[in-house]
Design a protein around this motif. Structure first.
Motif, PDB file in Angstrom:
ATOM      1  N   ARG A  15       0.837  -1.207   0.000  1.00  0.00           N
ATOM      2  CA  ARG A  15       0.000   0.000   0.000  1.00  0.00           C
ATOM      3  C   ARG A  15       0.865   1.248   0.000  1.00  0.00           C
ATOM      4  NH1 ARG A  15      -3.425  -0.382   5.065  1.00  0.00           N
ATOM      5  NH2 ARG A  15      -3.910   1.750   4.512  1.00  0.00           N
ATOM      6  N   THR A  18       2.301   1.792  -3.442  1.00  0.00           N
ATOM      7  CA  THR A  18       1.307   2.375  -4.345  1.00  0.00           C
ATOM      8  C   THR A  18       1.140   3.853  -4.052  1.00  0.00           C
ATOM      9  OG1 THR A  18       0.162   0.289  -4.067  1.00  0.00           O
ATOM     10  CG2 THR A  18      -0.989   1.989  -5.303  1.00  0.00           C
ATOM     11  N   ASN A  19       1.041   4.166  -2.763  1.00  0.00           N
ATOM     12  CA  ASN A  19       0.852   5.549  -2.362  1.00  0.00           C
ATOM     13  C   ASN A  19       2.001   6.422  -2.842  1.00  0.00           C
ATOM     14  OD1 ASN A  19      -0.438   7.663  -0.930  1.00  0.00           O
ATOM     15  ND2 ASN A  19       1.135   7.458   0.656  1.00  0.00           N
ATOM     16  N   ALA A  22       1.872   6.882  -6.586  1.00  0.00           N
ATOM     17  CA  ALA A  22       0.827   7.799  -7.039  1.00  0.00           C
ATOM     18  C   ALA A  22       1.190   9.242  -6.717  1.00  0.00           C
ATOM     19  CB  ALA A  22      -0.507   7.434  -6.393  1.00  0.00           C
ATOM     20  N   LEU A  23       1.694   9.456  -5.510  1.00  0.00           N
ATOM     21  CA  LEU A  23       2.042  10.819  -5.128  1.00  0.00           C
ATOM     22  C   LEU A  23       3.194  11.346  -5.980  1.00  0.00           C
ATOM     23  CD1 LEU A  23       1.620  10.917  -1.273  1.00  0.00           C
ATOM     24  CD2 LEU A  23      -0.030  11.234  -3.106  1.00  0.00           C
ATOM     25  N   LEU A  25       3.709  10.518  -9.051  1.00  0.00           N
ATOM     26  CA  LEU A  25       3.120  10.876 -10.339  1.00  0.00           C
ATOM     27  C   LEU A  25       2.447  12.250 -10.280  1.00  0.00           C
ATOM     28  CD1 LEU A  25       1.531   7.673 -11.886  1.00  0.00           C
ATOM     29  CD2 LEU A  25       3.628   8.861 -12.509  1.00  0.00           C
ATOM     30  N   CYS A  26       1.768  12.519  -9.165  1.00  0.00           N
ATOM     31  CA  CYS A  26       1.132  13.833  -9.006  1.00  0.00           C
ATOM     32  C   CYS A  26       2.176  14.935  -9.070  1.00  0.00           C
ATOM     33  CB  CYS A  26       0.417  13.933  -7.659  1.00  0.00           C
ATOM     34  SG  CYS A  26      -1.085  12.985  -7.606  1.00  0.00           S
ATOM     35  N   MET A  27       3.294  14.696  -8.394  1.00  0.00           N
ATOM     36  CA  MET A  27       4.347  15.703  -8.395  1.00  0.00           C
ATOM     37  C   MET A  27       4.908  15.892  -9.795  1.00  0.00           C
ATOM     38  SD  MET A  27       6.660  15.569  -5.019  1.00  0.00           S
ATOM     39  CE  MET A  27       5.639  14.831  -3.780  1.00  0.00           C
ATOM     40  N   ALA A  29       3.249  15.471 -12.530  1.00  0.00           N
ATOM     41  CA  ALA A  29       2.253  16.240 -13.280  1.00  0.00           C
ATOM     42  C   ALA A  29       2.425  17.724 -13.007  1.00  0.00           C
ATOM     43  CB  ALA A  29       0.844  15.794 -12.896  1.00  0.00           C
ATOM     44  N   MET A  30       2.586  18.059 -11.740  1.00  0.00           N
ATOM     45  CA  MET A  30       2.773  19.463 -11.375  1.00  0.00           C
ATOM     46  C   MET A  30       4.031  20.023 -12.024  1.00  0.00           C
ATOM     47  SD  MET A  30       1.236  21.692  -9.460  1.00  0.00           S
ATOM     48  CE  MET A  30       1.689  23.396  -9.620  1.00  0.00           C
TER      49      MET A  30
ATOM     50  N   PRO B 100      -5.369  13.101 -16.964  1.00  0.00           N
ATOM     51  CA  PRO B 100      -4.559  12.599 -15.843  1.00  0.00           C
ATOM     52  C   PRO B 100      -3.618  13.655 -15.280  1.00  0.00           C
ATOM     53  CG  PRO B 100      -3.894  11.576 -17.920  1.00  0.00           C
ATOM     54  CD  PRO B 100      -5.139  12.350 -18.194  1.00  0.00           C
ATOM     55  N   GLY B 104      -3.592  14.995 -11.439  1.00  0.00           N
ATOM     56  CA  GLY B 104      -2.391  15.003 -10.610  1.00  0.00           C
ATOM     57  C   GLY B 104      -2.123  16.371 -10.012  1.00  0.00           C
ATOM     58  N   ILE B 105      -2.249  17.399 -10.846  1.00  0.00           N
ATOM     59  CA  ILE B 105      -1.972  18.755 -10.366  1.00  0.00           C
ATOM     60  C   ILE B 105      -2.967  19.154  -9.280  1.00  0.00           C
ATOM     61  CG2 ILE B 105      -2.060  21.181 -11.043  1.00  0.00           C
ATOM     62  CD1 ILE B 105      -0.772  20.433 -13.646  1.00  0.00           C
ATOM     63  N   LEU B 107      -4.697  17.206  -7.322  1.00  0.00           N
ATOM     64  CA  LEU B 107      -4.454  16.436  -6.111  1.00  0.00           C
ATOM     65  C   LEU B 107      -3.227  16.974  -5.381  1.00  0.00           C
ATOM     66  CD1 LEU B 107      -5.931  14.067  -4.911  1.00  0.00           C
ATOM     67  CD2 LEU B 107      -4.208  12.559  -5.859  1.00  0.00           C
ATOM     68  N   PHE B 108      -2.209  17.316  -6.160  1.00  0.00           N
ATOM     69  CA  PHE B 108      -1.005  17.881  -5.572  1.00  0.00           C
ATOM     70  C   PHE B 108      -1.336  19.162  -4.820  1.00  0.00           C
ATOM     71  CE2 PHE B 108       2.683  20.667  -5.695  1.00  0.00           C
ATOM     72  CZ  PHE B 108       3.651  19.846  -5.165  1.00  0.00           C
ATOM     73  N   LEU B 109      -2.134  20.027  -5.475  1.00  0.00           N
ATOM     74  CA  LEU B 109      -2.423  21.324  -4.865  1.00  0.00           C
ATOM     75  C   LEU B 109      -3.310  21.200  -3.630  1.00  0.00           C
ATOM     76  CD1 LEU B 109      -3.003  23.641  -7.949  1.00  0.00           C
ATOM     77  CD2 LEU B 109      -1.110  23.675  -6.339  1.00  0.00           C
ATOM     78  N   ILE B 112      -1.117  17.334  -1.255  1.00  0.00           N
ATOM     79  CA  ILE B 112       0.296  17.053  -1.017  1.00  0.00           C
ATOM     80  C   ILE B 112       1.108  18.308  -0.737  1.00  0.00           C
ATOM     81  CG2 ILE B 112       2.330  15.914  -1.944  1.00  0.00           C
ATOM     82  CD1 ILE B 112       0.371  14.519  -3.920  1.00  0.00           C
ATOM     83  N   GLY B 217      -6.370   4.742   8.947  1.00  0.00           N
ATOM     84  CA  GLY B 217      -5.056   4.313   8.485  1.00  0.00           C
ATOM     85  C   GLY B 217      -4.893   4.327   6.979  1.00  0.00           C
ATOM     86  N   CYS B 218      -5.791   5.012   6.274  1.00  0.00           N
ATOM     87  CA  CYS B 218      -5.660   5.080   4.814  1.00  0.00           C
ATOM     88  C   CYS B 218      -4.453   5.925   4.435  1.00  0.00           C
ATOM     89  CB  CYS B 218      -6.898   5.721   4.210  1.00  0.00           C
ATOM     90  SG  CYS B 218      -8.297   4.616   4.161  1.00  0.00           S
ATOM     91  N   THR B 219      -3.871   5.568   3.308  1.00  0.00           N
ATOM     92  CA  THR B 219      -2.798   6.406   2.775  1.00  0.00           C
ATOM     93  C   THR B 219      -3.436   7.548   1.983  1.00  0.00           C
ATOM     94  OG1 THR B 219      -2.675   5.101   0.772  1.00  0.00           O
ATOM     95  CG2 THR B 219      -1.219   4.469   2.560  1.00  0.00           C
ATOM     96  N   THR B 220      -2.610   8.566   1.658  1.00  0.00           N
ATOM     97  CA  THR B 220      -3.133   9.723   0.912  1.00  0.00           C
ATOM     98  C   THR B 220      -3.777   9.277  -0.391  1.00  0.00           C
ATOM     99  OG1 THR B 220      -1.272  10.953   1.799  1.00  0.00           O
ATOM    100  CG2 THR B 220      -2.510  11.997   0.040  1.00  0.00           C
ATOM    101  N   TRP B 221      -3.120   8.351  -1.080  1.00  0.00           N
ATOM    102  CA  TRP B 221      -3.654   7.889  -2.354  1.00  0.00           C
ATOM    103  C   TRP B 221      -4.990   7.188  -2.168  1.00  0.00           C
ATOM    104  CZ3 TRP B 221      -4.251   8.505  -7.157  1.00  0.00           C
ATOM    105  CH2 TRP B 221      -4.719   7.474  -7.973  1.00  0.00           C
ATOM    106  N   GLU B 222      -5.083   6.371  -1.097  1.00  0.00           N
ATOM    107  CA  GLU B 222      -6.348   5.671  -0.848  1.00  0.00           C
ATOM    108  C   GLU B 222      -7.467   6.656  -0.534  1.00  0.00           C
ATOM    109  OE1 GLU B 222      -4.471   1.453   0.682  1.00  0.00           O
ATOM    110  OE2 GLU B 222      -4.875   3.072   2.101  1.00  0.00           O
TER     111      GLU B 222
END
Lengths: 288, 328
Positions: A15, A18-19, A22-23, A25-27, A29-30, B100, B104-105, B107-109, B112, B217-222
């Motif tokens: 997990r 994966t996290n 994904a994060l 990938l977001c970065m 993209a930015m 996509p 991502g952008i 979600l980042f803004l 993250i 306990g979820c991760t950010t992505w979850e």
């Protein structure tokens, strides 16, 4: 027991992986977005500044094949058209915004207007050019600065309407009630209390509309057209920066392409500073 | 006696001022209402003027106009398929790439990015949206297309171009200018619009929902995948369609890089044209008559397609706003 534990650990690690993936990938993209912004701006500065000189502001666009020349006629034409567009679109847009915000609750046309405004915000600007062509240019039998200005006005109005309405709705209702309690009629309350309270927000909308309109090219192609010479006659074809940039950039002459880059730099600087100004303006006023 | 007359006078004056005020109020209502009607009138005017001017071409070619790939000014044969195809394909490419990235952008803004950087980075994305489209066009023509032809297209044709079936999409001479390049530049242009909408709807998600998920306990992505995305589905789709609406009608950027060839080729490297680019290139020189009218018919098609897409987008975003209303 330990099997279950290792399994749990494995799932957790999975997990986490994966996290992180994904994060990341977001970065990325930015970073791609920022990379292109910087790339475009740096190209614009490098190519634009190398062609900027004083003659740009004092000489008119050069004829095909002749050296030198500037963008004076185009700058003046753009200023005239954008200026008149602002003068026309601001009162109409602000009044429409007041109507939507102050009378909108009881009105049946308000929701429709709101919907249409939102659609016109993103409607293809070239179709607005076609419309103004059919309405003005085809009737008058000639291209004109006024036609260009009208096309720009139609693009600017929705922007002003939308921001005005949003800003007026932020004004607390108690302010309106205080006005009514003093016996002020509705129009006075709307114009002198509500609008005044939301002044900086409305100004933001006007500046954003100005920024949007300054770079518009497509609707000017068939309305204002272009003019090689210096002219302040709004009733005739008039030179303007976007169309000059378009024609010069597509041309085979080096000095034309250079001027196109200089014009592009000028427009972008104008538009971006208007945008930043609008934000700073709104933010400062809201703080104070 | 005197006192009563003076009070009568003042009541008359009061009547007068209230009458004047009522007239002023009525006038103000009418003026502001008319201003609001301007927008509606313009929309109707656009549709009517497009239909009137497109009528000769539609009469001549019938509905077949939209399905015919003939576009020959000399023979006076016109069909809109080439331009409609170009518009749809370039916008579709733009959407595939931009969606996509903007997700991502956004979600980042929202999730993250350190709070201190959030505002400047958000503004930077908005500035990307503010750059006029003609600048994207010049950038595409002079900088991106040559780079694209030299580095990316050969790489694509030597990898994806070798695949069966889809290989033909990535074959042909790497000119730089063409459908794929137009799609990429469009993607860059609509990216900030979609990202801005997505960021705004992500902000609507009640913090309590996210916090509960994090508490489990979820991760950010979850959290993004299973809490934020389902909650904002309508808004996200609305934002994507808003971007699509923009891409379909975009003129200048596409005109610079699509190549403006009136034909349909299977390869995405090949030049083509979109409705907007055909209008921008040909309308100025069109003779009154069929050519002119056909261009209006293209404009009508473009307007109908974009308005439909934008209306759907708006309806979806409205659904989202209602959600925000019930939350508070």
């Amino acid at each position: 027991m330990s099997d279950a534990l290792t399994l749990k650990k494995a799932i957790l690690a999975n997990r986490k992986r994966t996290n992180n993936f994904a994060l990341a990938l977001c970065m990325v993209a930015m970073m791609i977005g920022m990379f292109f912004l910087l790339w475009i701006l740096s190209i614009l500065f490098i190519k634009g500044f190398s062609s900027v000189n004083w003659a740009m502001f004092t000489a008119s666009t050069p004829a095909a094949g002749t050296a030198g020349g500037g963008l004076q006629n185009a700058i003046v034409g753009s200023l005239l058209m954008v200026g008149s567009c602002t003068l026309i679109s601001t009162p109409i847009g602000v009044l429409a915004g007041i109507y939507l915000s102050e009378y909108g609750n009881k009105s049946r046309i308000a929701p429709i207007t709101r919907f249409v405004t939102d659609i016109m915000l993103s409607a293809p600007s070239i179709v607005i050019g076609l419309f103004v062509y059919a309405l003005v240019v085809a009737q008058a039998q000639h291209f004109s600065g006024w036609a260009g200005s009208m096309a720009l006005t139609l693009i600017a109005i929705p922007v002003v309407v939308r921001t005005t309405e949003n800003m007026l709705q932020l004004v607390p209702g108690s302010l309106r009630e205080a006005g009514y309690a003093l016996g002020a009629p509705k129009w006075k309350v709307s114009l002198m209390i509500v609008l005044r309270a939301a002044k900086s927000g409305v100004m933001t909308g006007v500046l954003l509309a100005l920024a949007r309109v300054s770079g518009e090219t497509a609707p000017l192609l068939f309305t204002a057209l272009n003019n090689q010479f210096y002219s302040m006659n709004m009733n005739a074809p008039i030179a303007n920066l976007p169309v000059v940039i378009f024609q010069f950039a597509m041309s085979p002459y080096d000095n034309w392409v250079g001027l196109a880059w200089a014009g592009a730099l000028l427009i972008t600087l104008g538009v971006l500073s208007l945008n930043i100004l609008a934000r700073v303006f709104f933010r400062d006023k809201n703080k104070g | 006696m005197i006192a009563s007359s003076s009070s009568q006078k003042s009541s008359i004056r009061n009547d007068k001022t209230s009458k004047v005020q009522r007239i002023q109020d009525g006038a103000f209502l009418v003026v502001s209402q008319l201003s609001a009607l301007v927008v509606l009138i313009v929309l109707l005017g656009i549709i009517i003027s497009l239909i009137i001017n497109a009528l000769p071409a539609l009469k001549e070619f019938g509905v077949g106009f939209f399905f015919s790939a003939d576009w020959d000014v000399n023979k006076q044969k016109f069909g809109g398929l080439i331009s409609i195809y170009g518009t749809l394909v370039s916008s579709f490419i733009a959407l595939i790439i931009a969606t996509p990235l903007s997700f991502g952008i956004a979600l980042f803004l929202t999730e993250i990015c350190p709070i201190r950087l959030r505002r400047p980075l958000g503004i930077a994305v908005e500035l990307l949206a503010a750059v006029p489209s003609i600048i994207y066009g010049m950038f595409g023509l002079f900088v991106f297309a040559p780079f694209f032809a030299e580095h990316i297209e050969p790489a694509l044709s030597s990898t994806l171009g070798k695949l069966p079936y889809i290989g033909v999409l990535f074959s042909g001479a790497p000119n730089g200018i063409g459908m794929l390049c137009a799609g990429l530049i469009l993607a860059l242009m609509i990216l900030p619009f979609i990202a801005a909408v997505m960021r705004d709807v992500f902000d609507i998600v009640p913090p309590v929902l996210k916090e509960s998920a994090y508490g489990l306990g979820c991760t950010t992505w979850e959290v993004a995948r299973h809490i934020i995305l389902p909650y904002t589905k309508a808004g996200v789709v609305g934002g994507i369609m808003l971007g699509l609406g923009r891409a379909l009608g975009e003129t200048m950027a596409v005109t610079f890089v699509i190549g403006n060839a009136q034909r349909i080729l299977p390869s995405l490297f090949a030049p083509g044209s979109s409705i907007a680019s055909t209008l921008a290139n040909q309308f100025g020189e069109a003779e009154p008559g069929l050519h002119f009218s056909s261009l209006f018919a293209l404009g009508l098609a473009l307007f109908v397609i974009t308005v439909t897409i934008l209306s759907l987008a708006k309806l979806m975003l409205k659904q989202m706003e209602k959600k925000q209303g019930t939350k508070s």
